[in-house]
Design a protein around this motif. Structure first.
Motif, mmCIF file in Angstrom:
data_model
loop_
_atom_site.group_PDB
_atom_site.id
_atom_site.type_symbol
_atom_site.label_atom_id
_atom_site.label_comp_id
_atom_site.label_asym_id
_atom_site.label_seq_id
_atom_site.Cartn_x
_atom_site.Cartn_y
_atom_site.Cartn_z
ATOM 1 N N ARG A 1 0.860 -1.401 -0.255
ATOM 2 C CA ARG A 1 -0.157 -0.155 0.577
ATOM 3 C C ARG A 1 0.625 1.111 -0.504
ATOM 4 N NH1 ARG A 1 -4.675 -2.289 4.201
ATOM 5 N NH2 ARG A 1 -5.587 -3.674 2.478
ATOM 6 N N VAL A 2 1.753 1.209 0.612
ATOM 7 C CA VAL A 2 2.702 2.125 0.673
ATOM 8 C C VAL A 2 3.837 3.151 -0.604
ATOM 9 C CG1 VAL A 2 4.713 2.786 1.515
ATOM 10 C CG2 VAL A 2 3.732 2.644 3.333
ATOM 11 N N ARG A 3 3.322 1.884 -1.152
ATOM 12 C CA ARG A 3 4.535 1.580 -2.743
ATOM 13 C C ARG A 3 3.891 2.654 -3.905
ATOM 14 N NH1 ARG A 3 7.291 -3.969 -3.747
ATOM 15 N NH2 ARG A 3 7.895 -2.925 -5.779
ATOM 16 N N GLN A 4 2.111 2.498 -3.374
ATOM 17 C CA GLN A 4 0.678 2.614 -4.490
ATOM 18 C C GLN A 4 0.297 4.425 -3.957
ATOM 19 O OE1 GLN A 4 -1.384 -0.432 -3.856
ATOM 20 N NE2 GLN A 4 -0.048 -1.907 -5.332
ATOM 21 N N ASP A 5 0.754 4.746 -2.622
ATOM 22 C CA ASP A 5 0.719 5.446 -2.157
ATOM 23 C C ASP A 5 0.887 7.173 -2.993
ATOM 24 O OD1 ASP A 5 -1.240 6.834 0.542
ATOM 25 O OD2 ASP A 5 0.342 7.537 0.339
ATOM 26 N N ALA A 6 0.250 8.122 -3.110
ATOM 27 C CA ALA A 6 0.589 8.846 -3.120
ATOM 28 C C ALA A 6 1.423 10.067 -2.882
ATOM 29 C CB ALA A 6 -0.361 10.006 -4.126
ATOM 30 N N LEU A 7 0.962 10.336 -1.400
ATOM 31 C CA LEU A 7 2.117 10.661 -0.299
ATOM 32 C C LEU A 7 3.430 9.620 -0.148
ATOM 33 C CD1 LEU A 7 2.954 13.321 0.766
ATOM 34 C CD2 LEU A 7 1.106 12.382 2.607
ATOM 35 N N LEU A 8 3.252 8.736 0.324
ATOM 36 C CA LEU A 8 4.679 8.329 0.224
ATOM 37 C C LEU A 8 4.702 7.169 -0.238
ATOM 38 C CD1 LEU A 8 2.665 6.765 3.577
ATOM 39 C CD2 LEU A 8 3.930 8.950 3.500
ATOM 40 N N PRO B 1 6.750 8.102 -3.658
ATOM 41 C CA PRO B 1 7.841 8.477 -3.722
ATOM 42 C C PRO B 1 8.910 8.445 -3.530
ATOM 43 C CG PRO B 1 6.174 9.516 -4.795
ATOM 44 C CD PRO B 1 4.926 8.628 -3.258
ATOM 45 N N VAL B 2 8.560 8.764 -1.843
ATOM 46 C CA VAL B 2 9.244 8.929 -0.540
ATOM 47 C C VAL B 2 9.826 7.398 -0.917
ATOM 48 C CG1 VAL B 2 10.115 9.210 1.409
ATOM 49 C CG2 VAL B 2 7.929 10.715 0.220
ATOM 50 N N PHE B 3 9.234 6.367 -0.497
ATOM 51 C CA PHE B 3 10.149 4.732 -0.197
ATOM 52 C C PHE B 3 10.718 4.924 -1.813
ATOM 53 C CE2 PHE B 3 7.881 4.825 3.150
ATOM 54 C CZ PHE B 3 7.781 4.066 4.396
ATOM 55 N N ALA B 4 10.455 5.284 -2.773
ATOM 56 C CA ALA B 4 11.127 4.911 -4.372
ATOM 57 C C ALA B 4 12.442 5.310 -4.157
ATOM 58 C CB ALA B 4 9.759 5.056 -5.918
ATOM 59 N N HIS B 5 12.502 6.590 -3.768
ATOM 60 C CA HIS B 5 13.840 7.650 -3.071
ATOM 61 C C HIS B 5 14.821 6.637 -2.195
ATOM 62 C CE1 HIS B 5 16.163 10.854 -3.932
ATOM 63 N NE2 HIS B 5 16.469 11.096 -2.563
ATOM 64 N N VAL B 6 14.014 6.529 -1.435
ATOM 65 C CA VAL B 6 15.320 6.123 -0.671
ATOM 66 C C VAL B 6 15.426 4.224 -0.665
ATOM 67 C CG1 VAL B 6 15.548 5.506 1.851
ATOM 68 C CG2 VAL B 6 14.752 7.777 1.084
ATOM 69 N N ILE B 7 14.946 3.949 -1.284
ATOM 70 C CA ILE B 7 14.368 2.441 -0.952
ATOM 71 C C ILE B 7 14.871 2.073 -3.024
ATOM 72 C CG2 ILE B 7 13.454 0.011 -1.365
ATOM 73 C CD1 ILE B 7 11.892 1.010 1.598
ATOM 74 N N GLY B 8 14.539 2.478 -4.323
ATOM 75 C CA GLY B 8 14.839 2.236 -5.142
ATOM 76 C C GLY B 8 14.018 0.693 -5.210
ATOM 77 N N ASP B 9 15.040 -0.095 -5.936
ATOM 78 C CA ASP B 9 14.553 -1.656 -6.272
ATOM 79 C C ASP B 9 15.223 -2.596 -5.361
ATOM 80 O OD1 ASP B 9 13.616 -0.266 -8.539
ATOM 81 O OD2 ASP B 9 16.017 -0.982 -9.857
ATOM 82 N N PRO C 1 15.053 -6.416 1.047
ATOM 83 C CA PRO C 1 16.076 -6.970 2.077
ATOM 84 C C PRO C 1 15.145 -5.402 2.529
ATOM 85 C CG PRO C 1 17.481 -5.713 -0.115
ATOM 86 C CD PRO C 1 16.405 -6.583 -0.382
ATOM 87 N N HIS C 2 14.551 -4.137 2.382
ATOM 88 C CA HIS C 2 13.918 -3.624 3.211
ATOM 89 C C HIS C 2 12.904 -4.230 4.199
ATOM 90 C CE1 HIS C 2 12.460 -0.078 4.950
ATOM 91 N NE2 HIS C 2 10.672 -0.660 4.492
ATOM 92 N N LEU C 3 11.976 -5.310 3.220
ATOM 93 C CA LEU C 3 11.158 -5.511 3.555
ATOM 94 C C LEU C 3 11.347 -7.055 4.673
ATOM 95 C CD1 LEU C 3 8.476 -6.959 0.562
ATOM 96 C CD2 LEU C 3 8.027 -5.152 2.511
ATOM 97 N N GLU C 4 12.541 -7.879 4.789
ATOM 98 C CA GLU C 4 12.643 -8.321 5.599
ATOM 99 C C GLU C 4 13.423 -6.899 6.830
ATOM 100 O OE1 GLU C 4 13.532 -11.426 8.006
ATOM 101 O OE2 GLU C 4 12.903 -11.464 5.643
#
Length: 136
Positions: free
Chosen positions: A26-33, A35-43, A47-50
């Protein structure tokens, strides 16, 4: 007679994984969150989920699986995250926890998330205020 309720007796690692995975979808699909996570976590989502599964396991089940510094990780996010990000994060977290767990267990996850979000936001605000003072 009050019966002591322990999440360790009622929450499994599999349920924590379901909560974390559903929430971050849900975070990845959220309009506000998103882009932030995409910028910080990328691909680097696996590892982030683990890491997040280990974090919540340690926080709720006292498993000791998480090794890291969430405060430092959040301080270094640029552009700066603020109250609106934490409010949205908590909203999605509450919704997801309520769907995965019975109310009594969901409330444990929500209280821990609210407390953590409050401490993170306070620290981020203090850090940036001290930076601004030092630059003047």
């Amino acid at each position: 007679m009050l019966v002591h309720f322990s999440p360790r007796d009622s929450v499994s690692e599999e349920q924590i994984a379901a909560l974390v995975d559903t929430f971050y979808t849900r975070v990845r699909q959220d309009a506000l969150l998103g882009p932030v996570f995409a910028h910080v976590i990328g691909d680097e989502w696996a590892p982030h989920l683990e890491k997040m599964r280990a974090f919540w396991s340690s926080l709720v089940l006292a498993s000791g699986r998480y090794k890291g510094n969430p405060m430092m990780a959040h301080l270094m996010i640029a552009p700066r995250i603020g109250a609106q990000h934490f409010e949205r994060w908590l909203s999605l977290w509450r919704q997801t926890a309520a769907e995965i767990f019975p109310q009594q267990i969901a409330s444990i996850f929500v209280r821990k998330a609210e407390s953590m979000a409050e401490r993170l936001l306070e620290t981020i605000d203090r850090y940036h205020a001290s930076l601004a003072l030092s630059q003047n």
